[in-house]
Design a protein around this motif. Structure first.
Motif, short mmCIF file in Angstrom:
data_model
loop_
_atom_site.label_atom_id
_atom_site.label_comp_id
_atom_site.label_asym_id
_atom_site.label_seq_id
_atom_site.Cartn_x
_atom_site.Cartn_y
_atom_site.Cartn_z
N ALA A 1 22.95 44.69 25.00
CA ALA A 1 23.14 43.89 23.91
C ALA A 1 23.11 44.87 22.65
N ALA A 2 22.26 45.82 22.63
CA ALA A 2 22.37 47.02 21.42
C ALA A 2 23.81 47.38 21.39
N SER A 3 24.27 47.95 22.46
CA SER A 3 25.57 48.37 22.63
C SER A 3 26.87 47.45 22.10
N ILE A 4 26.66 46.13 22.39
CA ILE A 4 27.62 45.30 21.66
C ILE A 4 27.42 45.03 20.12
N ASP A 5 26.15 45.35 19.66
CA ASP A 5 25.82 45.32 18.29
C ASP A 5 26.44 46.55 17.57
N GLY A 6 26.70 47.58 18.34
CA GLY A 6 27.24 48.72 17.77
C GLY A 6 26.08 49.77 17.75
N ALA A 7 24.91 49.60 18.48
CA ALA A 7 24.07 50.69 17.97
C ALA A 7 24.12 51.76 18.85
N GLY A 8 24.08 53.31 18.27
CA GLY A 8 24.27 54.22 18.93
C GLY A 8 23.25 54.71 19.89
N ARG A 9 23.18 56.03 20.55
CA ARG A 9 21.92 56.53 21.44
C ARG A 9 20.65 56.59 20.76
N LEU A 10 20.80 57.28 19.45
CA LEU A 10 19.59 57.41 18.67
C LEU A 10 18.88 56.21 18.12
N ARG A 11 19.84 55.11 17.78
CA ARG A 11 19.35 53.64 17.48
C ARG A 11 18.66 53.29 18.46
N LYS A 12 19.27 53.30 19.66
CA LYS A 12 18.73 52.57 20.86
C LYS A 12 17.25 53.27 21.48
N PHE A 13 17.36 54.51 21.13
CA PHE A 13 16.05 55.23 21.43
C PHE A 13 14.95 54.80 20.68
N ALA A 14 15.25 54.75 19.09
CA ALA A 14 14.06 54.35 18.35
C ALA A 14 13.81 53.05 18.36
N SER A 15 14.93 51.98 18.64
CA SER A 15 14.58 50.42 18.53
C SER A 15 14.12 49.94 19.88
N ILE A 16 14.63 50.43 20.95
CA ILE A 16 14.14 49.84 22.23
C ILE A 16 13.41 50.81 22.95
N THR A 17 13.86 51.95 23.46
CA THR A 17 13.03 52.93 24.31
C THR A 17 11.58 53.21 23.92
N LEU A 18 11.49 53.69 22.51
CA LEU A 18 10.36 54.25 22.13
C LEU A 18 9.33 53.20 21.92
N PRO A 19 9.41 51.86 21.28
CA PRO A 19 8.43 50.92 21.41
C PRO A 19 8.36 50.32 22.45
N LEU A 20 9.22 50.37 23.54
CA LEU A 20 8.78 49.66 24.92
C LEU A 20 7.99 50.75 25.83
N LEU A 21 7.98 52.10 25.22
CA LEU A 21 7.47 53.12 26.21
C LEU A 21 6.07 53.22 25.26
N THR A 22 5.67 52.88 24.28
CA THR A 22 4.36 52.92 23.65
C THR A 22 3.17 52.97 24.50
N PRO A 23 2.98 51.94 25.56
CA PRO A 23 2.04 51.86 26.27
C PRO A 23 1.93 53.04 27.22
N ILE A 24 3.02 53.28 27.72
CA ILE A 24 2.91 54.62 28.77
C ILE A 24 2.57 55.90 27.85
N ILE A 25 3.31 56.07 26.44
CA ILE A 25 2.74 57.29 25.73
C ILE A 25 1.46 57.10 25.34
N PHE A 26 0.71 56.21 25.14
CA PHE A 26 -0.62 56.08 24.80
C PHE A 26 -1.51 56.38 26.27
#
Length: 312
Positions: free
Chosen positions: A205-230
């Protein structure tokens, strides 16, 4: 004329039978738990309470324990080696742990792209976490960063003159930080498992909206990984404060050079098992427990501002 009913089960007897059955099940459960309770009392709780008592005494294995109150705790403020050990440990923890987690996450993202032989890479990268606290690896690390070690051979290839990194007070602690970062395997495996739980549809969905790798990491990967990071942050923070073997072997057991590798746990060991000041060593151990508990509590309090769960 009424027909008499056949006698039914006695309610009181049924209640007593159920109670006996529950009592028997409870006794069976306690019998199976007895070894664990014995270990808790004899191996964990007993020594724990014993060290708390000794922290208020002047105790040596060669003599008796003499009650001194809070003298061992107030003595720390006038002990320059205690301050040095605490500073070294704090610098080691607050530098190495973020670098370790960042490196582990970066490598986990690389492996998550579907590398062939993933299980082999995962095992190879996890191996340093198993060996990082061993004496053999600490000895190897001392050789690598010695005057004739591999680090200087690598620098010599580029025409850079090396030094004995473990014998220089300005770089000795840095070699231990590098060693802790190198043991990134355990958090990396946990990060990799967390990345596998993120639905691919989010990235599509992010690719369809034109998001790049950095945007995907900041808006999807990092927030969803915060419990694992903690989770990794808490575990690595506690483990790093308890680091002992690496510094002990690399420094020769005395924190050399110039106490630059004197870790908190090493100083506790020196006072307890070299100087036989068990009371003072017990007091320092309880201060370490308090420091770890406070930092862990702060992490849990602050987690509500940056850790995001799926139900929020």
């Amino acid at each position: 004329m009424s027909v008499p009913r056949p006698p039914g089960p006695d309610p009181a007897r049924s209640v007593r039978a159920r109670r006996r059955r529950r009592r028997k099940e409870a006794l069976t459960a306690y019998a199976f738990l007895a070894p664990w309770f014995a270990g808790l009392l004899l191996i964990t709780a007993g020594p724990l309470l014993g060290s708390l008592y000794l922290s208020f005494t002047d105790y040596s294995p060669l003599g008796g324990a003499q009650w001194v109150g809070t003298d061992n705790y107030t003595r720390m403020f006038d002990d320059p080696r205690f301050t040095k050990a605490l500073g070294n440990t704090a610098l080691y923890v607050f530098v190495s742990v973020p670098l370790q987690l960042a490196f582990a996450l970066a490598l986990a993202m690389v492996l998550d792209r579907g590398v062939r032989g993933l299980s082999i890479y995962r095992s190879v990268y996890y191996l340093p976490s198993l060996l990082g606290s061993s004496v053999a690896i600490a000895i190897l690390w001392r050789k690598v960063f010695g005057a004739d070690g591999l680090a200087n051979d690598f620098l010599a290839f580029f025409g850079v003159e090396g030094r004995s990194w473990v014998a220089d007070p300005s770089t000795a602690l840095g070699t231990l930080i590098v060693l802790n970062v190198w043991t990134f395997g355990s958090p990396m495996v946990i990060f990799l498992a967390g990345l596998r739980q993120i639905p691919p549809s989010y990235y599509e969905a992010a690719s369809i909206d034109g998001a790049g790798r950095l945007r995907k990491f900041a808006s999807i990967t990092l927030p969803l990984l915060t419990p694992i990071i903690f989770f990794n942050l808490v575990l690595q923070l506690i483990g790093s404060f308890q680091s002992f073997t690496q510094a002990y072997v690399v420094s020769g057991g005395n924190g050399s050079p110039a106490d630059s590798t004197l870790f908190y746990t090493m100083y506790v060991y020196i006072k307890g098992f070299t100087a036989f000041e068990m009371g003072y060593a017990s007091a320092m151990a309880w201060v370490l427990v308090l420091i770890i508990a406070v930092l862990t509590g702060i992490n849990f309090l602050m987690s509500k501002y940056w850790v995001f769960y799926g139900d929020k």
